[in-house]
Scaffold this motif. Structure first.
Motif, PDB file in Angstrom:
ATOM      1  N   PRO A  11       1.315  -5.454  -2.931  1.00 37.88           N
ATOM      2  CA  PRO A  11       1.347  -5.554  -4.400  1.00 37.88           C
ATOM      3  C   PRO A  11       0.899  -6.935  -4.854  1.00 37.88           C
ATOM      4  O   PRO A  11       1.275  -7.943  -4.265  1.00 37.88           O
ATOM      5  CB  PRO A  11       2.821  -5.300  -4.743  1.00 37.88           C
ATOM      6  CG  PRO A  11       3.379  -4.617  -3.543  1.00 37.88           C
ATOM      7  CD  PRO A  11       2.628  -5.135  -2.361  1.00 37.88           C
ATOM      8  N   PRO A  19       1.539  -9.727 -11.132  1.00 47.76           N
ATOM      9  CA  PRO A  19       0.843  -9.570 -12.420  1.00 47.76           C
ATOM     10  C   PRO A  19       0.370 -10.908 -12.955  1.00 47.76           C
ATOM     11  O   PRO A  19       1.044 -11.930 -12.824  1.00 47.76           O
ATOM     12  CB  PRO A  19       1.910  -8.956 -13.326  1.00 47.76           C
ATOM     13  CG  PRO A  19       2.913  -8.349 -12.398  1.00 47.76           C
ATOM     14  CD  PRO A  19       2.921  -9.229 -11.188  1.00 47.76           C
ATOM     15  N   ARG A  28      -4.833  -7.761 -14.645  1.00 49.01           N
ATOM     16  CA  ARG A  28      -3.384  -7.890 -14.808  1.00 49.01           C
ATOM     17  C   ARG A  28      -2.588  -7.434 -13.591  1.00 49.01           C
ATOM     18  O   ARG A  28      -1.533  -7.998 -13.290  1.00 49.01           O
ATOM     19  CB  ARG A  28      -2.925  -7.094 -16.036  1.00 49.01           C
ATOM     20  CG  ARG A  28      -3.477  -7.612 -17.352  1.00 49.01           C
ATOM     21  CD  ARG A  28      -3.200  -6.655 -18.501  1.00 49.01           C
ATOM     22  NE  ARG A  28      -1.782  -6.511 -18.765  1.00 49.01           N
ATOM     23  CZ  ARG A  28      -1.067  -7.331 -19.527  1.00 49.01           C
ATOM     24  NH1 ARG A  28      -1.646  -8.395 -20.071  1.00 49.01           N
ATOM     25  NH2 ARG A  28       0.216  -7.125 -19.730  1.00 49.01           N
ATOM     26  N   TYR A  29      -3.090  -6.390 -12.888  1.00 50.96           N
ATOM     27  CA  TYR A  29      -2.283  -5.780 -11.841  1.00 50.96           C
ATOM     28  C   TYR A  29      -2.952  -5.766 -10.469  1.00 50.96           C
ATOM     29  O   TYR A  29      -2.382  -5.246  -9.513  1.00 50.96           O
ATOM     30  CB  TYR A  29      -1.933  -4.332 -12.218  1.00 50.96           C
ATOM     31  CG  TYR A  29      -1.354  -4.195 -13.601  1.00 50.96           C
ATOM     32  CD1 TYR A  29      -0.191  -4.881 -13.963  1.00 50.96           C
ATOM     33  CD2 TYR A  29      -1.967  -3.391 -14.549  1.00 50.96           C
ATOM     34  CE1 TYR A  29       0.339  -4.763 -15.237  1.00 50.96           C
ATOM     35  CE2 TYR A  29      -1.441  -3.263 -15.827  1.00 50.96           C
ATOM     36  CZ  TYR A  29      -0.289  -3.955 -16.159  1.00 50.96           C
ATOM     37  OH  TYR A  29       0.230  -3.829 -17.420  1.00 50.96           O
ATOM     38  N   ARG A  77      -1.010   0.429  -5.151  1.00 51.28           N
ATOM     39  CA  ARG A  77      -1.500  -0.510  -4.142  1.00 51.28           C
ATOM     40  C   ARG A  77      -0.801  -0.282  -2.796  1.00 51.28           C
ATOM     41  O   ARG A  77      -1.430  -0.324  -1.742  1.00 51.28           O
ATOM     42  CB  ARG A  77      -1.306  -1.949  -4.616  1.00 51.28           C
ATOM     43  CG  ARG A  77      -2.303  -2.384  -5.695  1.00 51.28           C
ATOM     44  CD  ARG A  77      -2.058  -3.830  -6.107  1.00 51.28           C
ATOM     45  NE  ARG A  77      -2.209  -4.744  -4.974  1.00 51.28           N
ATOM     46  CZ  ARG A  77      -3.372  -5.300  -4.603  1.00 51.28           C
ATOM     47  NH1 ARG A  77      -4.475  -5.017  -5.282  1.00 51.28           N
ATOM     48  NH2 ARG A  77      -3.431  -6.122  -3.580  1.00 51.28           N
ATOM     49  N   ALA A 115       0.909   0.353 -10.836  1.00 47.71           N
ATOM     50  CA  ALA A 115      -0.043  -0.435 -10.055  1.00 47.71           C
ATOM     51  C   ALA A 115       0.569  -0.852  -8.719  1.00 47.71           C
ATOM     52  O   ALA A 115      -0.086  -0.804  -7.672  1.00 47.71           O
ATOM     53  CB  ALA A 115      -0.476  -1.661 -10.843  1.00 47.71           C
ATOM     54  N   ARG A 116       1.835  -1.257  -8.738  1.00 52.65           N
ATOM     55  CA  ARG A 116       2.495  -1.683  -7.497  1.00 52.65           C
ATOM     56  C   ARG A 116       2.542  -0.528  -6.501  1.00 52.65           C
ATOM     57  O   ARG A 116       2.203  -0.687  -5.321  1.00 52.65           O
ATOM     58  CB  ARG A 116       3.907  -2.174  -7.807  1.00 52.65           C
ATOM     59  CG  ARG A 116       4.642  -2.786  -6.617  1.00 52.65           C
ATOM     60  CD  ARG A 116       6.085  -3.122  -6.973  1.00 52.65           C
ATOM     61  NE  ARG A 116       6.886  -1.900  -7.093  1.00 52.65           N
ATOM     62  CZ  ARG A 116       7.408  -1.264  -6.034  1.00 52.65           C
ATOM     63  NH1 ARG A 116       7.221  -1.717  -4.804  1.00 52.65           N
ATOM     64  NH2 ARG A 116       8.130  -0.170  -6.218  1.00 52.65           N
ATOM     65  N   THR A 137       0.815   6.722 -14.333  1.00 53.35           N
ATOM     66  CA  THR A 137       0.999   6.375 -15.745  1.00 53.35           C
ATOM     67  C   THR A 137       1.096   7.621 -16.604  1.00 53.35           C
ATOM     68  O   THR A 137       1.840   7.655 -17.588  1.00 53.35           O
ATOM     69  CB  THR A 137      -0.147   5.476 -16.248  1.00 53.35           C
ATOM     70  OG1 THR A 137      -1.402   6.114 -16.016  1.00 53.35           O
ATOM     71  CG2 THR A 137      -0.136   4.125 -15.552  1.00 53.35           C
ATOM     72  N   ALA A 148       2.693  -1.568 -14.826  1.00 55.35           N
ATOM     73  CA  ALA A 148       2.923  -2.555 -13.767  1.00 55.35           C
ATOM     74  C   ALA A 148       3.518  -1.898 -12.523  1.00 55.35           C
ATOM     75  O   ALA A 148       3.096  -2.178 -11.390  1.00 55.35           O
ATOM     76  CB  ALA A 148       3.839  -3.662 -14.279  1.00 55.35           C
ATOM     77  N   GLU A 149       4.494  -1.013 -12.724  1.00 52.65           N
ATOM     78  CA  GLU A 149       5.110  -0.328 -11.593  1.00 52.65           C
ATOM     79  C   GLU A 149       4.127   0.656 -10.970  1.00 52.65           C
ATOM     80  O   GLU A 149       4.075   0.808  -9.736  1.00 52.65           O
ATOM     81  CB  GLU A 149       6.373   0.402 -12.045  1.00 52.65           C
ATOM     82  CG  GLU A 149       7.055   1.254 -10.979  1.00 52.65           C
ATOM     83  CD  GLU A 149       7.577   0.445  -9.802  1.00 52.65           C
ATOM     84  OE1 GLU A 149       7.924   1.062  -8.785  1.00 52.65           O
ATOM     85  OE2 GLU A 149       7.629  -0.804  -9.895  1.00 52.65           O
ATOM     86  N   TRP A 202      -6.697  -3.538 -15.935  1.00 50.91           N
ATOM     87  CA  TRP A 202      -5.885  -3.242 -14.748  1.00 50.91           C
ATOM     88  C   TRP A 202      -6.241  -4.169 -13.597  1.00 50.91           C
ATOM     89  O   TRP A 202      -5.365  -4.605 -12.855  1.00 50.91           O
ATOM     90  CB  TRP A 202      -6.097  -1.788 -14.332  1.00 50.91           C
ATOM     91  CG  TRP A 202      -5.398  -0.796 -15.204  1.00 50.91           C
ATOM     92  CD1 TRP A 202      -4.513  -1.061 -16.215  1.00 50.91           C
ATOM     93  CD2 TRP A 202      -5.516   0.627 -15.147  1.00 50.91           C
ATOM     94  NE1 TRP A 202      -4.084   0.103 -16.799  1.00 50.91           N
ATOM     95  CE2 TRP A 202      -4.667   1.150 -16.160  1.00 50.91           C
ATOM     96  CE3 TRP A 202      -6.257   1.498 -14.349  1.00 50.91           C
ATOM     97  CZ2 TRP A 202      -4.548   2.526 -16.379  1.00 50.91           C
ATOM     98  CZ3 TRP A 202      -6.132   2.859 -14.562  1.00 50.91           C
ATOM     99  CH2 TRP A 202      -5.289   3.380 -15.571  1.00 50.91           C
TER     100      TRP A 202
END
Length: 320
Positions: free
Chosen positions: A82, A85, A30-31, A75, A71-72, A61, A68-69, A27
């Protein structure tokens, strides 16, 4: 060392959230869901704010939001911009949405979400997922496609990991049992004049969840039940049958060591009612413990929850 001042390690955060350290590093890479600072420029040290952002990531999740969404959003809610990725040149790692190491296979997103919440020991999320699941899908689909498979996955993980995940299985079982009992307590019988269905585990049998699922399914169909639970003594079962005059008796046995065919025959032969119009209950032999022998007259062995519900619905229909 103060957790607030110095932060905590990746391993400690992973244990707290019920995810693997590899997932946390993925995580971060990647994010951009990572610690704000690193000890000596290398070792991750997570502050309370960092952990709060991870908890939000896990919550999203679990509810089915793609990583990905999630994580955005996590943040942004943490007051950060954000992060774009970062492609993983080695290909995707173990998918964060796969249940955190449980052998799930190809499953519905609700299955994955429930498994992730169970591994994290996240009681509020489990309650929400189970409540929404039953409301949207109904009891039978919820049990057959989500609840039972998740329980089996946890059980297999427990057996193959040197007694790890025992606490996960206990907590998950409790929350599933709670959801099933809430369904029973909130239902109102629609077949008012029907004799109840008596549900009991045979003596020495402690596994009740499948029987609770059947009780919830009968309640969903408006049929009256009496649930006696685990390890009902033979004398108590005999007394209950004679007092209630049930339309059917469901005897649950998880293993052959607890299945008593003599007891089942005794229940099937029990007569009650006024003289000249005495009747016998239908006996359903439920659970894997009864496998291997043909059911005697007056008994049926359903192949699963749906079949048992259909049999019992037809049994109660004439009185309704």
């Amino acid at each position: 060392m103060s957790e607030t001042t110095h932060g905590i390690t990746t391993g400690a955060v992973a244990r707290r959230l019920g995810v693997s350290p590899t997932t946390l590093r993925s995580w971060d890479r990647r994010y951009g869901i990572g610690p704000a600072s690193r000890e000596d420029g290398r070792h991750r040290r997570w502050s309370p704010a960092d952990v709060a952002m991870l908890e939000e990531m896990c919550r999203l999740t679990t509810s089915g939001v793609p990583p990905a969404e999630a994580a955005r959003v996590a943040r942004i809610r943490a007051g950060q911009q954000p992060a774009p990725p970062v492609p993983d040149a080695a290909g995707p790692t173990h998918a964060p949405g796969s249940g955190n190491g449980l052998p799930l296979g190809v499953v519905h997103k609700e299955f994955r979400g429930l498994a992730r919440a169970a591994v994290r020991l996240d009681s509020p999320t489990m309650d929400t997922l189970l409540r929404d699941l039953v409301a949207e899908r109904g009891l039978v689909v919820s049990w057959e496609e989500v609840m039972a498979p998740t329980l089996h996955a946890v059980g297999r993980k427990w057996e193959s990991s040197d007694d790890r995940y025992v606490e996960v299985e206990h907590l998950l079982s409790w929350h599933i049992s709670t959801a099933l009992r809430q369904l029973v307590s909130s239902a109102r019988p629609r077949v008012a004049d029907a004799a109840p269905v008596l549900l009991a585990c045979v003596p020495s049998e402690q596994h009740t969840l499948s029987l609770e699922a059947l009780a919830a399914g009968l309640a969903e169909r408006g049929l009256p039940t009496r649930m006696f639970g685990a390890a009902v003594p033979a004398e108590a079962l005999d007394a209950a049958v004679r007092r209630l005059g049930p339309s059917a008796v469901v005897l649950w046995s998880q293993s052959r060591s607890t299945a008593s065919h003599a007891l089942a025959r005794h229940v099937a032969e029990t007569a009650f009612g006024i003289k000249g119009a005495r009747t016998h209950p239908l006996v359903l032999l439920a659970g894997p413990g009864w496998a291997g022998r043909a059911a005697a007259p007056g008994m049926l062995r359903p192949g699963g929850l749906r079949e048992a519900l259909d049999i019992l619905t037809r049994r109660c229909a004439p009185a309704g």
